[in-house]
Design a protein around this motif. Structure first.
Motif: not given
Length: 90
Positions: A78, A81-82, A84-86, A88-89
């Motif tokens: 988790e 995943s967090l 990776r999401a950050r 991308r932003k």
């Protein structure tokens, strides 16, 4: 202790786990930011292996080491995943 008292204690522990999970996630985001600046990969299998080994060594039970590893795999997944999401932003 009766069942209601035990459930109250479990609720208190769940609240503490929630706080700890979010604190850990915030620190993982900081690490993810540093990794991005240094052009390092988010996934670090050596680091994860060290975490699992340390947790198994520190585990007093009653959960077995396999259960501990599964729990930490989920927490780390988790966090990854967090991160990776950050990334991308940013």
């Amino acid at each position: 202790m009766d069942i209601d008292a035990i459930r109250i204690k479990i609720n208190q522990l769940d609240d503490e786990l929630l706080r700890i999970f979010n604190e850990r996630a915030a620190l993982a985001l900081e690490i993810g930011h540093i990794k991005k600046q240094l052009d390092l990969p988010i996934y670090d299998p050596k680091r994860e292996k060290l975490i699992f080994e340390r947790m198994k060594q520190e585990n007093p039970g009653p959960l077995g080491n396999d259960a501990i590893v599964r729990l930490f795999e989920r927490v780390i997944d988790e966090s990854r995943s967090l991160e990776r999401a950050r990334a991308r932003k940013d």
